[in-house]
Design a protein around this motif. Structure first.
Motif, short mmCIF file in Angstrom:
data_model
loop_
_atom_site.label_atom_id
_atom_site.label_comp_id
_atom_site.label_asym_id
_atom_site.label_seq_id
_atom_site.Cartn_x
_atom_site.Cartn_y
_atom_site.Cartn_z
N SER A 80 -10.37 33.85 64.02
CA SER A 80 -10.56 35.03 63.17
C SER A 80 -11.18 36.18 63.92
O SER A 80 -11.60 36.03 65.06
N ALA A 90 -8.37 32.60 55.69
CA ALA A 90 -9.52 33.46 55.94
C ALA A 90 -9.47 34.66 55.01
O ALA A 90 -8.40 35.21 54.75
N ALA A 106 -12.09 28.45 62.89
CA ALA A 106 -12.08 29.78 62.27
C ALA A 106 -12.66 30.83 63.20
O ALA A 106 -12.14 31.93 63.31
#
Length: 356
Positions: free
Chosen positions: A356, A316, A352
């Motif tokens: 994240s 990321a 993700a």
């Protein structure tokens, strides 16, 4: 081995068609008795049904017909719209070929599908099975349709013990020997219905089968063991690294894959190549699509393709600027659903967003 008793290549099709007249499945793409078949609908359903079940296909088929009721309408549509409507059916090369075939039929054939098997095979995405199905069902041509259901029926009827895929040529030859010249489309649908509803893989319903008395495998007590299949080779695992890049506006970087190859032309989360050896962070960041401070996310994304398993790790990164630098397209996270993302890419996004 031949079927038992005195049944022959005339009597067996007659028995099957008599059964079909009573027990034919009612399917959205199937013409009713006395109605002419629509080649566009036959073609559309056959492409959709490749490697997919009838239950899964029905709502997609109806939605496609609502949006694109003719081959000309489908040809004039945007490919991304077709890919988006295809989501959930998998094997996106079929959707790309579907769109391209519609364009070829519209531009080169005046919007009319050819009726000849050899000519049909020249169309994008149309192989031997699909060409035979269209020729028989849509045009009444004598054509031998052989799918997995038909292979199973024929293997049991003739007690063919050679494992698949080596038995395919023999099964096709035997199936061809039974294909009648009259009512070829009904016969093709009848034998597929027989395999789908009666001569099923497990616990075949032999008492309901119009060919039961002639079935060599039933007589030998081996019906459920056929068709034999060669042991499957273990699928290899490939590895890759996906880049979850988010800019200051909160948009994520996407890009279009090359037109050829796996998931060709689809929108993806950028990634490295998929290879047999795992990637190091250093190797992967050297191939990053945009400059960023890349941070590994915990966990992996796993996905099974037909011929290999895929394991992806994620990096990321925050991107300072969002100008169009040719890296791809920036999509607001809450608008990801507007793109035709393949299942593996949806898995990446879910992973993700959860990490994240």
């Amino acid at each position: 081995m031949q079927p038992r008793h005195s049944f022959d290549a005339v009597d067996l099709p007659h028995r099957l068609l008599t059964w079909y007249d009573r027990h034919a499945r009612i399917l959205p793409w199937r013409a009713r008795p006395g109605e002419p078949a629509d080649p566009y609908r036959v073609w559309l359903s056959e492409i959709m049904l490749q490697q997919t079940t009838v239950v899964a296909v029905a709502p997609y088929y109806q939605e496609f017909l609502r949006r694109w009721p003719t081959v000309q309408a489908l040809a004039a549509s945007d490919l991304d719209a077709v890919l988006h409507a295809w989501q959930g059916l998998g094997y996106y090369a079929r959707a790309r070929n579907l769109h391209r075939c519609a364009q070829v039929v519209t531009q080169d054939y005046g919007g009319r599908f050819p009726s000849d098997e050899a000519e049909l095979c020249r169309l994008p995405g149309v192989g031997a099975y699909t060409a035979a199905a269209i020729a028989a069902i849509a045009f009444g041509r004598r054509a031998t349709v052989v799918d997995g259901n038909v292979e199973r029926v024929i293997a049991r009827l003739f007690a063919v013990t050679t494992p698949l895929p080596a038995a395919k040529a023999e099964l096709r030859r035997l199936a061809e020997s039974l294909t009648p010249g009259d009512r070829s489309g009904d016969y093709a649908q009848a034998i597929m219905d027989l395999g789908a509803t009666v001569c099923v893989p497990r616990k075949p319903k032999c008492l309901l089968c119009p060919w039961a008395e002639a079935c060599a495998a039933r007589a030998a007590g081996t019906a459920e063991a056929l068709p034999a299949k060669a042991p499957k080779a273990k699928k290899p695992t490939r590895h890759g690294v996906a880049f979850w890049a988010v800019n200051e506006a909160g948009a994520v970087l996407l890009r279009r894959r090359p037109e050829t190859g796996l998931l060709g032309g689809m929108i993806e989360v950028p990634s490295t190549d998929w290879r047999s050896a795992p990637w190091t962070v250093e190797e992967a960041t050297a191939l990053a699509p945009v400059p960023a401070s890349w941070v590994p996310l915990a966990g992996r994304v796993r996905h099974a393709f037909t011929h290999f398993n895929l394991e992806l790790t994620l990096l990321a990164g925050r991107v300072a600027e969002a100008e169009d630098d040719g890296a791809g397209l920036w999509c607001p996270i809450d608008r990801l659903s507007e793109h035709a993302l393949p299942t593996v890419m949806k898995k990446i996004a879910r992973h993700a967003l959860g990490k994240s």
